[in-house]
Scaffold this motif. Structure first.
Motif, PDB file in Angstrom:
ATOM      1  N   VAL A  37      36.899  34.590 -16.570  1.00  0.00           N
ATOM      2  CA  VAL A  37      36.614  35.629 -17.566  1.00  0.00           C
ATOM      3  C   VAL A  37      36.218  34.962 -18.874  1.00  0.00           C
ATOM      4  O   VAL A  37      36.973  34.138 -19.410  1.00  0.00           O
ATOM      5  CB  VAL A  37      37.835  36.544 -17.806  1.00  0.00           C
ATOM      6  N   ALA A  38      35.038  35.309 -19.395  1.00  0.00           N
ATOM      7  CA  ALA A  38      34.596  34.843 -20.703  1.00  0.00           C
ATOM      8  C   ALA A  38      34.595  36.025 -21.656  1.00  0.00           C
ATOM      9  O   ALA A  38      33.959  37.052 -21.388  1.00  0.00           O
ATOM     10  CB  ALA A  38      33.201  34.242 -20.616  1.00  0.00           C
ATOM     11  N   PRO A 217      24.508  38.937 -17.104  1.00  0.00           N
ATOM     12  CA  PRO A 217      25.529  38.894 -16.053  1.00  0.00           C
ATOM     13  C   PRO A 217      25.925  37.469 -15.681  1.00  0.00           C
ATOM     14  O   PRO A 217      25.070  36.632 -15.361  1.00  0.00           O
ATOM     15  CB  PRO A 217      24.852  39.631 -14.892  1.00  0.00           C
ATOM     16  N   HIS A 218      27.219  37.198 -15.820  1.00  0.00           N
ATOM     17  CA  HIS A 218      27.848  35.943 -15.395  1.00  0.00           C
ATOM     18  C   HIS A 218      27.427  34.722 -16.216  1.00  0.00           C
ATOM     19  O   HIS A 218      27.684  33.585 -15.804  1.00  0.00           O
ATOM     20  CB  HIS A 218      27.563  35.677 -13.910  1.00  0.00           C
ATOM     21  N   ARG A 219      26.871  34.956 -17.416  1.00  0.00           N
ATOM     22  CA  ARG A 219      26.386  33.811 -18.182  1.00  0.00           C
ATOM     23  C   ARG A 219      26.433  34.125 -19.681  1.00  0.00           C
ATOM     24  O   ARG A 219      25.885  35.129 -20.135  1.00  0.00           O
ATOM     25  CB  ARG A 219      24.957  33.483 -17.758  1.00  0.00           C
ATOM     26  N   THR A 228      29.702  29.963 -17.700  1.00  0.00           N
ATOM     27  CA  THR A 228      29.484  30.775 -16.504  1.00  0.00           C
ATOM     28  C   THR A 228      30.800  31.462 -16.149  1.00  0.00           C
ATOM     29  O   THR A 228      31.853  30.825 -16.160  1.00  0.00           O
ATOM     30  CB  THR A 228      29.019  29.897 -15.335  1.00  0.00           C
ATOM     31  N   ALA A 229      30.735  32.774 -15.870  1.00  0.00           N
ATOM     32  CA  ALA A 229      31.968  33.523 -15.608  1.00  0.00           C
ATOM     33  C   ALA A 229      31.692  34.681 -14.665  1.00  0.00           C
ATOM     34  O   ALA A 229      30.606  35.273 -14.678  1.00  0.00           O
ATOM     35  CB  ALA A 229      32.542  34.062 -16.918  1.00  0.00           C
ATOM     36  N   GLY A 230      32.685  35.007 -13.865  1.00  0.00           N
ATOM     37  CA  GLY A 230      32.573  36.176 -12.999  1.00  0.00           C
ATOM     38  C   GLY A 230      32.554  37.457 -13.794  1.00  0.00           C
ATOM     39  O   GLY A 230      31.862  38.418 -13.452  1.00  0.00           O
ATOM     40  N   THR A 231      33.319  37.476 -14.909  1.00  0.00           N
ATOM     41  CA  THR A 231      33.396  38.655 -15.776  1.00  0.00           C
ATOM     42  C   THR A 231      33.151  38.239 -17.211  1.00  0.00           C
ATOM     43  O   THR A 231      33.672  37.222 -17.667  1.00  0.00           O
ATOM     44  CB  THR A 231      34.777  39.329 -15.670  1.00  0.00           C
ATOM     45  N   THR A 366      27.360  44.294 -12.769  1.00  0.00           N
ATOM     46  CA  THR A 366      26.961  43.174 -13.621  1.00  0.00           C
ATOM     47  C   THR A 366      28.123  42.267 -14.005  1.00  0.00           C
ATOM     48  O   THR A 366      27.915  41.146 -14.460  1.00  0.00           O
ATOM     49  CB  THR A 366      26.317  43.690 -14.913  1.00  0.00           C
ATOM     50  N   GLY A 367      29.343  42.778 -13.871  1.00  0.00           N
ATOM     51  CA  GLY A 367      30.514  42.026 -14.301  1.00  0.00           C
ATOM     52  C   GLY A 367      30.685  41.995 -15.804  1.00  0.00           C
ATOM     53  O   GLY A 367      31.418  41.155 -16.336  1.00  0.00           O
ATOM     54  N   ILE A 368      30.029  42.931 -16.526  1.00  0.00           N
ATOM     55  CA  ILE A 368      30.108  42.961 -17.986  1.00  0.00           C
ATOM     56  C   ILE A 368      30.985  44.126 -18.441  1.00  0.00           C
ATOM     57  O   ILE A 368      30.775  45.280 -18.034  1.00  0.00           O
ATOM     58  CB  ILE A 368      28.711  43.076 -18.618  1.00  0.00           C
ATOM     59  N   ALA A 369      31.974  43.821 -19.268  1.00  0.00           N
ATOM     60  CA  ALA A 369      32.871  44.821 -19.838  1.00  0.00           C
ATOM     61  C   ALA A 369      32.631  44.886 -21.344  1.00  0.00           C
ATOM     62  O   ALA A 369      32.267  43.890 -21.975  1.00  0.00           O
ATOM     63  CB  ALA A 369      34.327  44.463 -19.563  1.00  0.00           C
ATOM     64  N   THR A 370      32.837  46.053 -21.906  1.00  0.00           N
ATOM     65  CA  THR A 370      32.703  46.236 -23.351  1.00  0.00           C
ATOM     66  C   THR A 370      33.808  47.164 -23.841  1.00  0.00           C
ATOM     67  O   THR A 370      34.316  47.992 -23.081  1.00  0.00           O
ATOM     68  CB  THR A 370      31.346  46.854 -23.740  1.00  0.00           C
ATOM     69  N   ALA A 371      34.153  47.028 -25.112  1.00  0.00           N
ATOM     70  CA  ALA A 371      35.082  47.969 -25.739  1.00  0.00           C
ATOM     71  C   ALA A 371      34.809  47.965 -27.226  1.00  0.00           C
ATOM     72  O   ALA A 371      34.456  46.941 -27.810  1.00  0.00           O
ATOM     73  CB  ALA A 371      36.535  47.593 -25.465  1.00  0.00           C
TER      74      ALA A 371
END
Length: 456
Positions: A37-38, A217-219, A228-231, A366-371
Motif C-alpha cells: 500500500v502506497a 494504477p499500481h504506480r 510500485t504498490a497493489g493499492t 484500479t487499486g486506487i483509493a481516495t478520501a
C-alpha cells in the motif's frame, strides 16, 4: 532543517517550543520501492488509513509519501475541533440517500469522536483531548430562531443530543446557545505527529521530503523514485487541488486562525468557557474557536478569497484583513478578550467538493483509493475515512462500507473563470447575509439562495 515548520501554526510552534518535537524531516524515499500500500499524503487521512490497515493486517508493507512533514497541511493547522460535524447536513443526506442512510451517517460521525479519544488513550498520544462539546452562540432574534431550529432538527432525527442552553456569562450579546456534546477539543499537531510515530511503530514507513509527481494504477512517481504498490491511497485533501488530475475535483478554500496570549483564570471565569469546550455562532461567514489547554483562545474563520486556478501558495496563509476581522470578531463575541495580545497568525486551504459531500472511495479495478472533501470538518472525519478505506481495501462488507459516503462521487468543479467567480461570490454573499440579518432582523435571502450550494 530544525524547527523550519514551526511557523505554520500555533499548534506546531507549541510542539517545537516545548521541545517535544523538533519537526525535522524524516528521511526521503531512497529510490525505487515496492510495497503493498502506497499512501500519498502524510496528514490524518493517510495516517489513519495506515494505522487501521496495519492493525488489521500486520504483514502489509505500507509506505506513506509526504512532500514536507507529517502534519504539514490542514492536519497541523486546523481549529482543534474533533466533532461529529459532516459537511453535508443531515437533511441534505436524507434528500440524497434516504432517512436510514442519513441517520447511519450521523451515528457513525458521533461514534468517531469517541474513537479518536480511545485510540489516543490506547496509543499514548497526548493531544489534550477533552470532550467538552460545542456551544453555538445565538445573538439576536434571527440567530436565536436558528438555534431553536437546530435543536428541533436534531430531535426529528433522534440521533444528535443537541439542546438549547444559556450562553456563557461573558458572551456579549448572546442570551442563549445550542449545545452539542459530540465534540472534543484537542491539539491537532500533537495528534497528527503522535499518530505518525504510532504508525511507524506498527511497521509502516513514512518518507518525507518526497514530492509525488504523478500516479496511476499500481504506480506512484516521485522526485526520488517510483513506488510500485497493489493499492494506492490518495490522501491530499485541499492540497490535492493543484495537480492536473484533481484540480477540478476539490476546491482549496482558505481558512485562517489567530491565537491569543494565555489568559488568566480570573478572565476565563468571567468569559465562562470551560476547558474542552469549543464555540461558534450562527453567522453565515463561519467562525470557530476553542479554549486551549494552556488557556489561550484559538479562533478562526472564513473570509479569505479563492485564488485563480486553485492556486496554493504560502503567502495565501496570511491575510492581514482577515486576521483583523478575526481579532475584532473575537472581541465582539467575548468582550473580556478584546484587549488580549495576538501571538500567532496562520492559515491554509481546506478541501471543498462541488456538492459539499465528503467521500471515502476505492476502485478495486484500479487499486486506487481516495478520501477527502471534508470542508473543514476533517479532524474526526479523517478517522472515519481511515476505517472505511481499511474495509474497502480489504474487501470487507461492513456497516462502514455501506455508509452513504462510501464510494460517493461528487461532480467536478466548473472550469475557470466560472470557478473563480462562483467561489468568491459565495464568500462575499455570506458576509452580505450577515449584514442583511443584522439590519433587517429577518433571515437572509442571500443565505437562502446560497444554502443548496453549501450542503444544506
Amino acid at each position: 532543517m530544525t524547527n523550519s515548520y514551526r511557523h505554520l501554526s500555533f499548534w506546531l510552534d507549541a510542539l517545537a517550543a516545548s521541545g517535544s518535537d523538533d519537526l525535522v524531516r524524516r528521511p526521503a524515499l531512497p529510490g525505487d520501492s515496492e510495497v503493498d500500500v502506497a499512501i500519498i499524503g502524510g496528514g490524518l487521512t493517510g495516517l489513519w488509513t495506515a494505522y487501521y490497515l496495519a492493525k488489521a493486517d500486520p504483514t502489509l508493507a505500507i509506505a506513506v509519501i509526504e512532500k514536507h512533514i507529517a502534519g504539514f497541511g490542514a492536519s497541523g493547522r486546523n481549529g482543534g475541533w474533533c466533532s461529529a460535524l459532516f459537511p453535508a447536513s443531515t437533511a441534505s443526506l436524507e434528500r440524497r440517500h434516504g432517512r436510514d442512510a442519513a441517520i447511519a451517517m450521523r451515528r457513525a460521525m458521533i461514534a468517531t469522536v469517541d474513537e479518536v479519544g480511545a485510540v489516543a488513550a490506547t496509543e499514548g498520544i497526548d493531544c489534550d483531548f477533552v470532550k467538552g462539546g460545542t456551544l453555538s452562540l445565538a445573538s439576536g432574534t434571527v440567530q436565536l430562531d436558528a438555534a431553536k431550529a437546530e435543536v428541533q432538527e436534531a430531535a426529528r432525527y433522534g440521533v444528535d443530543a443537541i439542546t438549547l442552553v444559556d450562553a456563557p456569562s461573558g458572551a456579549g450579546g448572546s442570551a442563549a446557545a445550542s449545545f452539542d456534546p459530540a465534540c472534543a477539543r484537542l491539539q491537532p499537531a500533537r495528534l497528527v505527529r503522535g499518530l505518525a510515530r504510532t504508525v511507524e511503530n506498527l511497521g509502516a514507513t513514512i518518507y518525507e521530503g518526497t514530492e509525488v509527481l504523478d500516479w496511476e494504477p499500481h504506480r506512484v512517481s516521485t522526485t526520488n523514485g517510483t513506488v510500485t504498490a497493489g493499492t494506492i491511497v490518495v490522501a491530499t485533501e485541499g492540497y490535492g487541488a493543484t495537480p492536473s488530475k484533481t484540480h477540478r475535483s476539490v476546491l482549496p478554500l482558505y481558512s485562517l486562525m489567530i491565537a491569543t496570549e494565555p489568559l488568566s483564570d480570573e478572565l476565563w471565569q468571567e468569559i465562562g468557557l470551560e476547558h474542552g469546550q469549543t464555540f461558534t455562532d450562527f453567522r453565515h461567514l463561519l467562525v470557530y474557536g476553542q479554549r486551549t489547554a494552556d488557556n489561550r483562545f484559538a479562533f478562526g474563520g472564513r473570509g479569505a478569497r479563492y485564488h485563480w486556478g486553485s492556486s496554493i501558495r504560502s503567502n495565501y496563509d496570511r491575510v492581514p484583513r482577515v486576521f483583523e476581522h478575526l481579532r475584532r470578531t473575537l472581541g465582539e463575541i467575548f468582550p473580556a478578550a478584546k484587549d488580549a495580545a495576538i501571538t500567532h497568525h496562520w492559515g491554509g486551504p481546506l478541501g471543498v467538493p462541488r456538492d459539499w459531500h465528503a467521500t471515502a472511495s476505492f476502485d478495486p479495478a484500479t487499486g486506487i483509493a481516495t478520501a477527502g472533501g471534508y470542508v473543514g470538518d476533517g479532524l474526526s472525519t479523517t478517522n472515519l475515512a481511515g476505517r472505511t478505506l481499511r474495509d474497502l481495501i480489504l474487501r470487507r462488507d461492513t456497516e462502514l462500507t455501506r455508509l452513504p459516503w462510501a464510494n460517493h462521487r461528487s461532480p467536478r468543479w466548473e472550469p475557470e473563470p466560472l470557478r473563480f467567480l462562483g467561489a468568491n461570490l459565495g464568500t462575499v454573499s455570506m458576509g452580505i447575509a450577515d449584514v442583511e440579518e443584522r439590519l433587517t432582523r429577518r433571515p437572509s435571502l442571500a443565505a437562502k439562495v446560497m444554502g443548496p450550494l453549501t450542503g444544506h
